[in-house]
Write a protein that holds these residues in place. Structure first.
Motif, PDB file in Angstrom:
ATOM      1  N   UNK A 123      18.300 -80.290 -29.511  1.00  0.00           N
ATOM      2  CA  UNK A 123      19.490 -79.543 -29.087  1.00  0.00           C
ATOM      3  C   UNK A 123      19.175 -78.761 -27.808  1.00  0.00           C
ATOM      4  N   UNK A 124      20.069 -78.834 -26.848  1.00  0.00           N
ATOM      5  CA  UNK A 124      19.933 -78.033 -25.640  1.00  0.00           C
ATOM      6  C   UNK A 124      21.271 -77.313 -25.400  1.00  0.00           C
ATOM      7  N   UNK A 125      21.307 -75.966 -25.359  1.00  0.00           N
ATOM      8  CA  UNK A 125      20.170 -75.093 -25.642  1.00  0.00           C
ATOM      9  C   UNK A 125      19.756 -75.195 -27.110  1.00  0.00           C
ATOM     10  N   UNK A 126      18.539 -74.721 -27.437  1.00  0.00           N
ATOM     11  CA  UNK A 126      18.102 -74.811 -28.835  1.00  0.00           C
ATOM     12  C   UNK A 126      19.049 -74.064 -29.763  1.00  0.00           C
ATOM     13  N   UNK A 127      19.083 -74.457 -31.021  1.00  0.00           N
ATOM     14  CA  UNK A 127      19.931 -73.753 -31.999  1.00  0.00           C
ATOM     15  C   UNK A 127      19.412 -72.312 -32.125  1.00  0.00           C
ATOM     16  N   UNK A 128      20.300 -71.378 -32.487  1.00  0.00           N
ATOM     17  CA  UNK A 128      19.853 -69.978 -32.620  1.00  0.00           C
ATOM     18  C   UNK A 128      18.731 -69.839 -33.649  1.00  0.00           C
ATOM     19  N   UNK A 129      17.907 -68.807 -33.482  1.00  0.00           N
ATOM     20  CA  UNK A 129      16.691 -68.668 -34.307  1.00  0.00           C
ATOM     21  C   UNK A 129      16.993 -68.636 -35.812  1.00  0.00           C
ATOM     22  N   UNK A 130      18.064 -67.921 -36.209  1.00  0.00           N
ATOM     23  CA  UNK A 130      18.327 -67.838 -37.651  1.00  0.00           C
ATOM     24  C   UNK A 130      18.816 -69.178 -38.203  1.00  0.00           C
ATOM     25  N   UNK A 131      19.500 -69.935 -37.368  1.00  0.00           N
ATOM     26  CA  UNK A 131      19.922 -71.280 -37.775  1.00  0.00           C
ATOM     27  C   UNK A 131      18.687 -72.174 -37.973  1.00  0.00           C
ATOM     28  N   UNK A 132      17.757 -72.071 -37.037  1.00  0.00           N
ATOM     29  CA  UNK A 132      16.498 -72.848 -37.149  1.00  0.00           C
ATOM     30  C   UNK A 132      15.771 -72.494 -38.443  1.00  0.00           C
ATOM     31  N   UNK A 133      15.709 -71.185 -38.706  1.00  0.00           N
ATOM     32  CA  UNK A 133      15.026 -70.715 -39.920  1.00  0.00           C
ATOM     33  C   UNK A 133      15.742 -71.249 -41.157  1.00  0.00           C
ATOM     34  N   UNK A 134      17.074 -71.143 -41.146  1.00  0.00           N
ATOM     35  CA  UNK A 134      17.868 -71.601 -42.290  1.00  0.00           C
ATOM     36  C   UNK A 134      17.551 -73.076 -42.596  1.00  0.00           C
ATOM     37  N   UNK A 135      17.490 -73.897 -41.547  1.00  0.00           N
ATOM     38  CA  UNK A 135      17.219 -75.327 -41.759  1.00  0.00           C
ATOM     39  C   UNK A 135      15.856 -75.530 -42.418  1.00  0.00           C
ATOM     40  N   UNK A 136      14.900 -74.670 -42.086  1.00  0.00           N
ATOM     41  CA  UNK A 136      13.549 -74.834 -42.640  1.00  0.00           C
ATOM     42  C   UNK A 136      13.439 -74.373 -44.085  1.00  0.00           C
ATOM     43  N   UNK A 177      18.827 -68.743 -50.135  1.00  0.00           N
ATOM     44  CA  UNK A 177      20.301 -68.770 -50.198  1.00  0.00           C
ATOM     45  C   UNK A 177      20.892 -67.400 -49.857  1.00  0.00           C
ATOM     46  N   UNK A 178      20.292 -66.343 -50.389  1.00  0.00           N
ATOM     47  CA  UNK A 178      20.836 -65.002 -50.089  1.00  0.00           C
ATOM     48  C   UNK A 178      20.513 -64.612 -48.647  1.00  0.00           C
ATOM     49  N   UNK A 179      19.416 -65.151 -48.128  1.00  0.00           N
ATOM     50  CA  UNK A 179      18.992 -64.775 -46.773  1.00  0.00           C
ATOM     51  C   UNK A 179      19.828 -65.481 -45.696  1.00  0.00           C
ATOM     52  N   UNK A 180      20.107 -66.764 -45.926  1.00  0.00           N
ATOM     53  CA  UNK A 180      20.733 -67.567 -44.851  1.00  0.00           C
ATOM     54  C   UNK A 180      22.098 -68.156 -45.204  1.00  0.00           C
ATOM     55  N   UNK A 181      22.536 -67.959 -46.470  1.00  0.00           N
ATOM     56  CA  UNK A 181      23.792 -68.580 -46.900  1.00  0.00           C
ATOM     57  C   UNK A 181      24.944 -68.306 -45.946  1.00  0.00           C
ATOM     58  N   UNK A 182      25.002 -67.068 -45.423  1.00  0.00           N
ATOM     59  CA  UNK A 182      26.137 -66.701 -44.557  1.00  0.00           C
ATOM     60  C   UNK A 182      26.213 -67.579 -43.304  1.00  0.00           C
ATOM     61  N   UNK A 183      25.088 -68.198 -42.902  1.00  0.00           N
ATOM     62  CA  UNK A 183      25.100 -69.052 -41.701  1.00  0.00           C
ATOM     63  C   UNK A 183      25.297 -70.537 -42.024  1.00  0.00           C
ATOM     64  N   UNK A 184      25.395 -70.829 -43.321  1.00  0.00           N
ATOM     65  CA  UNK A 184      25.369 -72.223 -43.778  1.00  0.00           C
ATOM     66  C   UNK A 184      26.418 -73.098 -43.084  1.00  0.00           C
ATOM     67  N   UNK A 185      27.635 -72.584 -42.999  1.00  0.00           N
ATOM     68  CA  UNK A 185      28.731 -73.403 -42.449  1.00  0.00           C
ATOM     69  C   UNK A 185      29.198 -72.885 -41.087  1.00  0.00           C
ATOM     70  N   UNK A 186      28.365 -72.058 -40.432  1.00  0.00           N
ATOM     71  CA  UNK A 186      28.766 -71.520 -39.112  1.00  0.00           C
ATOM     72  C   UNK A 186      28.591 -72.585 -38.044  1.00  0.00           C
ATOM     73  N   UNK A 187      29.513 -72.590 -37.094  1.00  0.00           N
ATOM     74  CA  UNK A 187      29.325 -73.495 -35.948  1.00  0.00           C
ATOM     75  C   UNK A 187      28.512 -72.761 -34.878  1.00  0.00           C
ATOM     76  N   UNK A 188      27.934 -73.553 -33.967  1.00  0.00           N
ATOM     77  CA  UNK A 188      27.129 -72.997 -32.870  1.00  0.00           C
ATOM     78  C   UNK A 188      27.724 -73.558 -31.579  1.00  0.00           C
ATOM     79  N   UNK A 189      28.409 -72.730 -30.817  1.00  0.00           N
ATOM     80  CA  UNK A 189      29.084 -73.217 -29.609  1.00  0.00           C
ATOM     81  C   UNK A 189      30.076 -74.311 -29.985  1.00  0.00           C
TER      82      UNK A 189
END
Ligand code: FDA
Length: 457
Positions: free
Chosen positions: A275-288, A410-422
């Motif tokens: 992805x360019x620009x890279x996905x936001x840091x919390x999104x990256x963390x959520x995926x991991x 889930x409690x840490x990143x759930x809120x970003x689960x369905x967020x769009x990025x740009x």
């Protein structure tokens, strides 16, 4: 080789149920679309294939009564369903290997243990209803529920080991396909809430109600047929470049410029795209913090459904067997197209699957069939066709059935689960609240994402 350049309103990455429904609804709303699919077929985790002359459901197959969106798409495509075979007794194998027959949802475990199972299911039903499937991370006790493993929570609730083993079966091996010490109570409650409660997970007549004539892959195949040339196979997407006023999506052969992109992949595969620009840091963390479980779906086909003659439905459970659940999976139970052969399907999950995949194939087959024979007797040992679905080895899936969070995720990143990025939207059954991990959830989140994009365009 020259690269084909295309322009569309929306690019959809992935031709699973999610991506194809999103593209279908966008096209209906008047937007131009293209679906780019890595494999040489559509359907993703839905795959109906002929093995040694017998059609088998390699991936998802059952439709439960609450899967409203799936049912409406089945009707829209003119497909038909039929009830799963369930006449006769179910089989339960106890810890000491004793085999007993039963009817209904609760296994024959003795009155005291049965009462304890019912009590635990009652508590889980209450908590699942409170937590819900839309935003479990918003529950006031979300952090607490997400900090404890399901195993540890059950330890705190009961001293009855058999009751705990049985309650674990429904959400661990049977649903999340991970060991219950590796996911949290909150993750288990999300799974239960999305299915309509823990009681629904326990009720196989509900969860495994109907099948689709021709196989469940007929749904993505039907949607793809309508999209025609707007579905392109063998096109793994390598890069997504969000320029702000437009987005570019690149495969080895095609570059598409669009207004929006839907990444309709399970979360474990998203990071394979640059992805360019890279996905936001919390999104990256959520995926991991999300990973797919592992289950071996085994088909064993026989000249006749011999268990039916013995008065058995084919439904079998044991938290103590390698194959923790099994069913009659005979193809197309209706008068006209009734298969004369009999098919059983069994499941080997999480740590059992790890262990078996470290063995030679012949030894694995022997152990699985021996486990299934503990339910149906020695005839089980000699199928005419035997097949193990191996989703963990599929380059474009890498596990089964779906993704869940590790403890605390889930409690840490759930809120970003369905967020769009740009201009980039994310959707798949793994992210769906309603219908989480199921085809209904895939179709729902596909349609919801299409609607959100359509409105914004
Ligand atoms: P899915 O994974 O299907 O689609 C993603 C697509 O993206 C794939 O086609 C993949 O090839 C493609 N892709 C990946 N990376 C790409 C890239 N870089 N570029 C382009 N394309 C890319 N559900 C149910 O309701 N009833 C059931 O009985 C079952 N049983 C069941 C059994 C088994 C063995 C499995 C594996 C799964 C089930 N399920 C199920 C779950 C159900 O099958 C699943 O939730 C949905 O099919 C997922 O659909 P999605 O479109 O969200 O993802």
């Amino acid at each position: 080789m020259s690269v084909e350049t295309l322009t569309r309103d929306v690019v959809v990455i992935g031709a699973g149920a999610t991506g194809l429904n999103a593209a279908t609804r966008l096209k209906e709303a008047g937007h131009s679309v293209i679906v780019l699919e890595a494999r040489d077929r559509v359907g993703g985790r839905l795959w109906t294939n002929e093995i040694d002359g017998v059609p088998l459901e390699i991936g998802g197959q059952w439709v439960s009564p609450d899967q409203d969106v799936l049912k409406s798409v089945i009707a829209e495509l003119g497909l038909k369903t039929y009830a799963r075979y369930r006449e006769g007794d179910s089989v339960y194998v106890a810890e000491d290997g004793t085999r007993s027959l039963f009817k209904g949802d609760i296994f024959p475990v003795g009155a005291e243990t049965e009462a304890e199972i019912v009590r635990l299911i009652g508590i889980l039903d209450g908590l699942a209803a409170e937590v819900g499937y839309l935003a479990p991370w918003e529950h006031p006790r979300a952090h607490e529920f997400d900090a404890i493993s399901f195993t540890e929570w059950l330890e705190q609730q009961s001293d009855n080991t058999i009751a705990k083993d049985n309650v674990t079966l429904f959400v661990g091996p049977a649903m999340l396909t991970k060991p219950a010490h590796s996911f949290s109570l909150l993750q288990a409650l999300l799974m239960a809430a999305s299915a309509g409660g823990y009681s629904a997970l326990v009720d196989e007549n509900f969860m495994l109600d109907e099948r689709v004539v021709g196989g469940l892959q007929s749904v993505p195949l039907g949607l793809a047929a309508r999209l025609g040339d707007d579905v392109r196979l063998n096109q793994p997407v390598r890069h997504v470049k969000d320029h702000g006023d437009s987005v570019e999506v690149l495969t080895d052969d095609i570059t598409v410029t669009a207004k929006r992109v839907i990444v309709a992949l399970p979360p474990n595969l998203v990071s394979r795209i640059g992805f360019a620009p890279p996905l936001p840091r919390l999104h990256q963390q959520m995926l991991q913090h999300q990973s797919l479980g592992l289950v071996i779906k085994v088909h064993a086909v026989y000249e006749t459904p011999f268990w039916r003659e013995a008065g058995l439905s084919g439904t079998a459970f044991s938290p103590y067997q390698l194959c923790h659940e099994a069913y009659d999976n005979t193809w197309n139970v209706d008068a006209e197209t009734q298969d004369t052969k009999g098919t059983l399907v069994g499941f080997v999950s999480d740590e059992h699957a790890d262990r078996l995949f470290r063995m030679p194939a012949e030894e694995r087959k022997r152990l699985i069939l021996e486990s299934m024979a503990s339910y149906y007797g020695p005839e089980t040992l000699n199928p005419v066709v035997y097949y193990e679905s191996d989703w963990g080895a599929e380059e474009w899936t890498r596990g089964a059935y779906a993704a869940s969070f590790d403890i605390g995720g889930l409690s840490r990143y759930g809120q970003d689960l369905r967020s769009s990025v740009g201009n980039i939207h994310f959707a798949s059954s793994d992210l769906a609240g309603h219908g989480y991990q199921h085809v209904d959830g895939a179709l729902r989140i596909g349609a919801d994402t299409a609607e959100a994009i359509s409105t914004s365009l």
